[in-house]
Design an enzyme around this catalytic site. Structure first.
Site, short mmCIF file in Angstrom:
data_model
loop_
_atom_site.label_atom_id
_atom_site.label_comp_id
_atom_site.label_asym_id
_atom_site.label_seq_id
_atom_site.Cartn_x
_atom_site.Cartn_y
_atom_site.Cartn_z
N LYS A 40 0.80 -1.23 0.00
CA LYS A 40 0.00 0.00 0.00
C LYS A 40 0.83 1.28 0.00
O LYS A 40 2.03 1.28 0.27
CB LYS A 40 -0.99 -0.03 1.16
CG LYS A 40 -2.18 -0.93 0.78
CD LYS A 40 -3.39 -0.74 1.62
CE LYS A 40 -4.51 -1.60 1.03
NZ LYS A 40 -5.50 -1.96 2.04
N ARG A 68 -4.12 -9.98 4.64
CA ARG A 68 -4.54 -10.07 3.23
C ARG A 68 -3.36 -9.61 2.38
O ARG A 68 -2.95 -8.45 2.47
CB ARG A 68 -5.77 -9.18 3.00
CG ARG A 68 -6.28 -9.16 1.58
CD ARG A 68 -7.49 -8.25 1.46
NE ARG A 68 -7.99 -8.19 0.10
CZ ARG A 68 -7.51 -7.37 -0.83
NH1 ARG A 68 -6.53 -6.54 -0.55
NH2 ARG A 68 -8.02 -7.38 -2.04
N1 HH2 Z 1 -7.59 -3.49 0.63
C1 HH2 Z 1 -7.98 -3.48 -0.68
C2 HH2 Z 1 -9.06 -4.27 -1.08
N2 HH2 Z 1 -9.73 -5.04 -0.20
N3 HH2 Z 1 -10.04 -5.85 2.01
C3 HH2 Z 1 -9.69 -5.85 3.30
N4 HH2 Z 1 -10.37 -6.61 4.19
N5 HH2 Z 1 -8.65 -5.08 3.76
C4 HH2 Z 1 -7.93 -4.28 2.93
O1 HH2 Z 1 -7.02 -3.57 3.42
C5 HH2 Z 1 -8.28 -4.25 1.54
C6 HH2 Z 1 -9.37 -5.05 1.11
C7 HH2 Z 1 -7.23 -2.65 -1.68
O2 HH2 Z 1 -7.94 -2.56 -2.83
P1 HH2 Z 1 -7.55 -2.67 -4.37
O3 HH2 Z 1 -7.15 -1.30 -4.83
O4 HH2 Z 1 -8.71 -3.27 -5.08
O5 HH2 Z 1 -6.28 -3.54 -4.53
P2 HH2 Z 1 -5.87 -4.98 -4.10
O6 HH2 Z 1 -7.11 -5.82 -4.15
O7 HH2 Z 1 -4.83 -5.39 -5.11
O8 HH2 Z 1 -5.30 -4.90 -2.72
#
Ligand code: HH2
Length: 286
Positions: free
Chosen positions: A227, A262
């Site tokens: 991140k 995750r």
């Molecule tokens: N971060 C993303 C998506 N889903 N779910 C949980 N529980 N915690 C998180 O920190 C979290 C999440 C980040 O979103 P995105 O930009 O879609 O990227 P990626 O899925 O590759 O992490």
């Protein structure tokens, strides 16, 4: 020892639990564009399981910081349902969660055998979500965020007097909403939502403040992988190259009480967390 109940499975949270990310989106911030066919998804999931993933988290809608484009439920179902079906058929032992904030998507994937719903809105955005999860006995990840899909990963709602206190109160409200709908306490885990309506300083504060969130009584999940706040500290601009910074965040979060992670880079997470956990346990036994 705490446990996480996801339909007919019980995940023991007596060691770090690793959720491998499987994005079927064209635009996720670090691996967008890998439009996975069901075959490619099964191959990637198989690799993540071999590297130590306990759960695979399938996502069909990006919440990336710049220009997240909400997709409608039908389009999201078209992306994730074939993948969930393929995973359940090819890897029947695998626990599958689906990252969605839409009850219609949750209904479709739970009917196809998914075990848990990862809702980055913690039941806020779709009033039917809590009931859908309750009816299926699904595991639920309640992640803290503010705002809608378009702006939840921006800073427009990042206004806090005490970020840890406010995240704790908002997650407590989500837990209550889940309970009111009939979701069992032991089906829910909590996530402070690193990077969601949080500047770098807020993300660091919620990670340091995990002990206060643990007081809510449920296992804590952290999504720090690759991140932005890691890039701000390390100056590594390419998200996929942030594995070492991610490891630092994981180990610090483990020490502060996180038990589920995750992650994109499963092997790095599995090995570093297992070693850190062994040290923590040796300290606890001494
Ligand atoms: N971060 C993303 C998506 N889903 N779910 C949980 N529980 N915690 C998180 O920190 C979290 C999440 C980040 O979103 P995105 O930009 O879609 O990227 P990626 O899925 O590759 O992490």
């Amino acid at each position: 020892m705490s446990t996480w109940h996801v339909r007919d499975r019980v995940i023991r949270v007596d060691r770090p639990v690793v959720l491998g990310i499987l994005n079927v989106t064209p635009d996720s911030f670090s691996d967008g564009g890998n439009f996975f066919s069901p075959d490619a998804a099964v191959a990637h999931a198989t690799r993540m399981v071999a590297e130590g993933a306990d759960v695979v988290d399938v996502g069909g809608e990006s919440t990336r910081p710049q220009g997240a484009v909400p997709v409608d439920a039908a389009a999201e179902i078209a992306r994730v349902l074939p993948v969930v079906r393929a995973l359940r058929a090819a890897l029947p032992e695998l626990v599958v969660s689906v990252d969605t904030n839409k009850a219609a998507v949750a209904e479709a994937v739970l009917a196809a055998g998914a075990h848990a719903i990862n809702d980055v809105s913690a039941l806020r955005l779709d009033p039917a979500m809590a009931d859908t999860c309750a009816r299926h006995g699904a595991g639920v990840i309640l992640m803290h965020s503010r705002g809608g899909v378009r702006d939840m990963a921006t800073f427009v709602h990042a206004t806090y007097a005490d970020v840890v206190d406010e995240v704790a109160r908002e997650l407590a409200r989500a837990l209550d909403a889940g309970r009111a709908a009939g979701i069992a306490d032991d089906a829910m885990v909590l996530d402070p939502g690193v990077g969601f309506a949080k500047r770098g300083e807020h993300s660091l504060a919620v990670l340091a403040g995990l002990p206060r969130l643990a007081a809510l009584g449920r296992p804590l999940l952290v999504g720090a992988s690759r991140k932005r706040f890691i890039g701000e500290i390390t100056h590594v601009t390419e998200p996929a190259a942030r594995v070492h910074g991610t490891t630092g965040a994981h180990v610090a979060a483990l020490c502060a009480g996180a038990r589920l992670f995750r992650v994109h880079d499963v092997r790095a997470a599995r090995e570093s967390l297992d070693v850190a956990w062994a040290v923590l346990r040796a300290g606890a036994e001494a």
